[in-house]
Design a protein around this motif. Structure first.
Motif, mmCIF file in Angstrom:
data_model
loop_
_atom_site.group_PDB
_atom_site.id
_atom_site.type_symbol
_atom_site.label_atom_id
_atom_site.label_comp_id
_atom_site.label_asym_id
_atom_site.label_seq_id
_atom_site.Cartn_x
_atom_site.Cartn_y
_atom_site.Cartn_z
ATOM 1 N N LEU A 1 0.862 -1.183 0.000
ATOM 2 C CA LEU A 1 0.000 0.000 0.000
ATOM 3 C C LEU A 1 0.894 1.228 0.000
ATOM 4 C CD1 LEU A 1 -2.707 -0.909 2.643
ATOM 5 C CD2 LEU A 1 -3.003 -0.714 0.186
ATOM 6 N N ILE A 2 0.691 2.096 -0.981
ATOM 7 C CA ILE A 2 1.528 3.272 -1.121
ATOM 8 C C ILE A 2 0.676 4.495 -0.857
ATOM 9 C CG2 ILE A 2 2.980 4.577 -2.711
ATOM 10 C CD1 ILE A 2 3.345 1.827 -4.196
ATOM 11 N N ASP A 3 1.029 5.229 0.189
ATOM 12 C CA ASP A 3 0.319 6.458 0.523
ATOM 13 C C ASP A 3 0.775 7.534 -0.454
ATOM 14 O OD1 ASP A 3 -1.082 8.491 1.725
ATOM 15 O OD2 ASP A 3 0.099 8.501 3.563
ATOM 16 N N VAL A 4 -0.144 8.010 -1.283
ATOM 17 C CA VAL A 4 0.252 8.980 -2.303
ATOM 18 C C VAL A 4 -0.066 10.409 -1.916
ATOM 19 C CG1 VAL A 4 0.227 7.379 -4.234
ATOM 20 C CG2 VAL A 4 -1.865 8.588 -3.649
ATOM 21 N N ASP A 5 -1.072 10.611 -1.073
ATOM 22 C CA ASP A 5 -1.380 11.979 -0.685
ATOM 23 C C ASP A 5 -2.510 12.013 0.325
ATOM 24 O OD1 ASP A 5 -1.184 14.764 -0.741
ATOM 25 O OD2 ASP A 5 -2.695 14.950 -2.304
ATOM 26 N N LYS A 6 -2.224 12.464 1.515
ATOM 27 C CA LYS A 6 -3.232 12.725 2.538
ATOM 28 C C LYS A 6 -4.301 11.645 2.632
ATOM 29 C CE LYS A 6 -2.459 17.608 1.969
ATOM 30 N NZ LYS A 6 -2.721 18.644 1.029
ATOM 31 N N GLY A 7 -3.878 10.425 2.873
ATOM 32 C CA GLY A 7 -4.823 9.342 3.066
ATOM 33 C C GLY A 7 -5.303 8.660 1.801
#
Length: 67
Positions: free
Chosen positions: A21-27
């Motif tokens: 899981l890659i957090d790309v921006d603010k959730g």
């Protein structure tokens, strides 16, 4: 207790089905299957590429032409 149930749910799902899981921006998250056997540096390349692609696509959908 301050536990982010959604984060725990996502991480458990990622571990269960074997994805990153890659957090790309603010959730906001991108789910990527990373081939087994990659070195840590190669895994990081896959993660950075997925994050970059997600940002590019989000920019395109917002009408942002500065790609």
């Amino acid at each position: 207790m301050g536990v982010d149930v959604e984060l725990i749910r996502r991480l458990a799902a990622a571990q269960w089905i074997g994805v990153e899981l890659i957090d790309v921006d603010k959730g906001e998250w991108v789910t990527v299957e990373i081939p087994p056997g990659l070195s840590d540096s190669d895994r990081q390349i896959v993660i950075e590429t997925a994050r970059s692609l997600a940002h590019r696509l989000a920019g395109e959908s917002d009408g942002n032409e500065s790609l």
